[in-house]
Design a protein around this motif. Structure first.
Motif, PDB file in Angstrom:
ATOM      1  N   GLU A 344      25.235  65.274  57.312  1.00 23.84           N
ATOM      2  CA  GLU A 344      24.945  66.689  57.488  1.00 23.84           C
ATOM      3  C   GLU A 344      25.795  67.494  56.505  1.00 23.84           C
ATOM      4  O   GLU A 344      27.004  67.251  56.373  1.00 23.84           O
ATOM      5  N   PRO A 345      25.191  68.459  55.791  1.00 23.22           N
ATOM      6  CA  PRO A 345      25.915  69.160  54.709  1.00 23.22           C
ATOM      7  C   PRO A 345      26.879  70.232  55.213  1.00 23.22           C
ATOM      8  O   PRO A 345      26.735  71.425  54.920  1.00 23.22           O
ATOM      9  N   LEU A 346      27.894  69.799  55.971  1.00 21.48           N
ATOM     10  CA  LEU A 346      28.899  70.731  56.461  1.00 21.48           C
ATOM     11  C   LEU A 346      29.986  70.910  55.414  1.00 21.48           C
ATOM     12  O   LEU A 346      30.430  69.934  54.790  1.00 21.48           O
ATOM     13  N   LEU A 347      30.448  72.126  55.223  1.00 21.08           N
ATOM     14  CA  LEU A 347      31.417  72.431  54.178  1.00 21.08           C
ATOM     15  C   LEU A 347      32.663  71.551  54.279  1.00 21.08           C
ATOM     16  O   LEU A 347      33.124  70.998  53.275  1.00 21.08           O
ATOM     17  N   LEU A 348      33.225  71.421  55.488  1.00 21.78           N
ATOM     18  CA  LEU A 348      34.450  70.638  55.671  1.00 21.78           C
ATOM     19  C   LEU A 348      34.260  69.207  55.193  1.00 21.78           C
ATOM     20  O   LEU A 348      35.103  68.657  54.468  1.00 21.78           O
ATOM     21  N   GLU A 349      33.134  68.592  55.600  1.00 17.64           N
ATOM     22  CA  GLU A 349      32.871  67.196  55.220  1.00 17.64           C
ATOM     23  C   GLU A 349      32.653  67.076  53.713  1.00 17.64           C
ATOM     24  O   GLU A 349      33.115  66.127  53.079  1.00 17.64           O
ATOM     25  N   ILE A 350      31.959  68.038  53.135  1.00 15.34           N
ATOM     26  CA  ILE A 350      31.682  67.993  51.693  1.00 15.34           C
ATOM     27  C   ILE A 350      32.974  68.066  50.892  1.00 15.34           C
ATOM     28  O   ILE A 350      33.156  67.327  49.906  1.00 15.34           O
ATOM     29  N   LEU A 351      33.879  68.940  51.296  1.00  9.86           N
ATOM     30  CA  LEU A 351      35.134  69.086  50.557  1.00  9.86           C
ATOM     31  C   LEU A 351      35.917  67.773  50.525  1.00  9.86           C
ATOM     32  O   LEU A 351      36.479  67.389  49.490  1.00  9.86           O
ATOM     33  N   VAL A 352      35.948  67.065  51.659  1.00 12.36           N
ATOM     34  CA  VAL A 352      36.690  65.805  51.734  1.00 12.36           C
ATOM     35  C   VAL A 352      35.948  64.690  51.003  1.00 12.36           C
ATOM     36  O   VAL A 352      36.517  63.964  50.182  1.00 12.36           O
ATOM     37  N   ASP A 353      34.645  64.551  51.281  1.00 16.43           N
ATOM     38  CA  ASP A 353      33.869  63.458  50.683  1.00 16.43           C
ATOM     39  C   ASP A 353      33.761  63.572  49.164  1.00 16.43           C
ATOM     40  O   ASP A 353      33.683  62.561  48.459  1.00 16.43           O
ATOM     41  N   SER A 354      33.767  64.790  48.637  1.00 23.73           N
ATOM     42  CA  SER A 354      33.643  64.981  47.187  1.00 23.73           C
ATOM     43  C   SER A 354      34.977  64.863  46.465  1.00 23.73           C
ATOM     44  O   SER A 354      35.009  64.801  45.236  1.00 23.73           O
ATOM     45  N   GLY A 355      36.082  64.850  47.227  1.00 27.49           N
ATOM     46  CA  GLY A 355      37.401  64.778  46.609  1.00 27.49           C
ATOM     47  C   GLY A 355      37.994  66.126  46.279  1.00 27.49           C
ATOM     48  O   GLY A 355      39.097  66.203  45.723  1.00 27.49           O
ATOM     49  N   LEU A 356      37.300  67.215  46.631  1.00 22.48           N
ATOM     50  CA  LEU A 356      37.860  68.549  46.389  1.00 22.48           C
ATOM     51  C   LEU A 356      39.044  68.826  47.314  1.00 22.48           C
ATOM     52  O   LEU A 356      39.873  69.698  47.045  1.00 22.48           O
ATOM     53  N   ALA A 357      39.120  68.096  48.422  1.00 15.64           N
ATOM     54  CA  ALA A 357      40.270  68.147  49.326  1.00 15.64           C
ATOM     55  C   ALA A 357      40.617  66.718  49.705  1.00 15.64           C
ATOM     56  O   ALA A 357      39.733  65.858  49.802  1.00 15.64           O
TER      57      ALA A 357
END
Length: 404
Positions: A344-357
């Motif tokens: 699911e494209p949730l901001l929190l998950e995207i930041l972690v999975d993409s390496g931005l956080a």
């Protein structure tokens, strides 16, 4: 170069913190260069790099450039990867115990070190070694004999051990082994010269020379160089502190990180990381001090030179233009990597999975601090659903485009 010119060239930028030590090392280097010239046998010059993390950063390249200078003069450079010393971690610049690595972790981290080093060193003239080759074979009796050359007072007089002692912080016995291990490295490599930072004075000038003398070998010459501050301009560059500029990055990221360095650190970066001549460095510093050049413009010149040194002139110029577009004109960079959410494209998950956080807690903190933007607008909901084609920006330099 004649011998006098070689000595001047190789001793340029050294920092022993003691004029007497400088004169001793200079005299010994001159004698060794004369002997090498007479016999035709090149000097063996090494520096060790512990694979505590998987990435080298530009702070490591200060010593690499000195190795490269020796290579230019025909000497043998040895890039030592401390797969065994990394199991302890050098306590020289730490006021607390380093976490211990496993041999497996050190081996994994070391896999790309040589490849990264060849951005500076001549691959054809570089010998790659791993100190597990000999340190893993030392027996307990040999360790006793090596340790008999030192007193506890010598270690406890060192600043960081002294701070921990005075603060009633624990000092673990295995930490004393590091200097012995580094000294034995110099002996095992039959090193004529060892290069290191100012935090290595005890390990190189005291421990290595003492151990080599004890083992009936000619003590190596220490070439001690200043330490590059991190992007905070104060503390030693370190991945663990988050103030590093990695070698494995993009030209745009390297340029931007140099631009984030405080003005006060520009002289250190110009002296330790650029390819500039002494005259150019002195003129650069004079122009800043006199106001002849604006600090922003000076830093632009510095960032372009450093980026070009690790990539090339064209990529450095492009990185400069990208920086101007983003921060002076408010434009987006030419290239934004695509990212497809795993679930699911949730901001929190995207930041972690993409390496931005690096973690969900860091992601929440970035969002709370208005450090995350979607299509140019700050967002405050970590569970916001992000639509395809949206551009997520973290900080000033990191972007991704969401795709299906």
């Amino acid at each position: 170069m004649n011998i006098n010119q070689q000595v001047t060239y190789l001793m340029r930028g050294v920092d022993y913190g003691d004029p007497a030590t400088f004169e001793v090392m200079k005299k010994e280097l001159r004698a060794s260069l004369i002997e090498a010239d007479r016999t035709g046998k090149p000097l063996r010059v090494y520096c060790g790099y512990d694979p505590r993390t998987s990435d080298l950063h530009i702070g490591h390249t200060v010593t690499m450039r000195k190795l490269r200078q020796f290579q230019e003069l025909g000497h043998q450079a040895i890039f030592l990867i401390g797969t065994y010393t990394a199991l302890i971690g050098d306590p020289s610049d730490k006021d607390k115990l380093r976490p211990q690595l496993t041999p497996e972790e050190a081996k994994i981290n070391a896999e790309t070190y040589a490849e990264q080093a060849f951005r500076i060193l001549d691959k054809e003239k570089t010998e790659i070694r791993y100190n597990a080759e000999w340190l893993s074979k030392l027996d307990f009796g040999e360790l006793i004999h090596l340790a008999s050359n030192f007193t506890l007072q010598q270690f406890l007089s060192r600043e960081n051990f002294r701070k921990r002692w005075d603060g009633e912080e624990p000092i673990y016995f295995h930490e004393f082994f590091y200097a012995l291990m580094q000294g034995y490295d110099a002996y095992a490599l039959e090193a004529d010269v060892q290069v290191g930072g100012t935090d290595q004075v005890f390990n190189i000038i005291t421990a290595a020379r003492k151990i080599m003398t004890y083992l009936k070998a000619k003590p190596n010459i220490g070439i001690i160089l200043p330490i590059l501050p991190g992007t905070d301009g104060v503390l030693k560059m370190s991945k663990s502190l988050g103030n590093h500029i990695p070698l494995n990055t993009t030209p745009e990221d390297m340029f931007g990180k140099v631009m984030s360095v405080p003005d006060t650190a520009m002289p250190s970066y110009s002296r330790l990381v650029t390819r500039w001549s002494v005259d150019k460095i002195e003129r650069f510093e004079r122009d800043i001090d006199s106001g002849e050049i604006h600090p922003r413009d000076a830093k632009m010149e510095l960032a372009e030179e450093i980026t070009a040194a690790f990539f090339d002139e064209e990529k450095a110029q492009h990185a400069r233009q990208e920086f101007i577009n983003m921060f002076q004109k408010g434009e987006l960079p030419d290239y934004i990597p695509d990212f497809k959410p795993h679930g699911e494209p949730l901001l929190l998950e995207i930041l972690v999975d993409s390496g931005l956080a690096t973690s969900k807690s860091q992601a929440r903190r970035l969002i709370e601090q208005n450090g995350v933007k979607i299509d140019g607008k700050a967002v405050g909901d970590p569970y916001l659903q992000v639509n395809p084609d949206a551009i997520i920006q973290v900080g000033k330099r990191h972007f991704i485009r969401i795709i299906n």
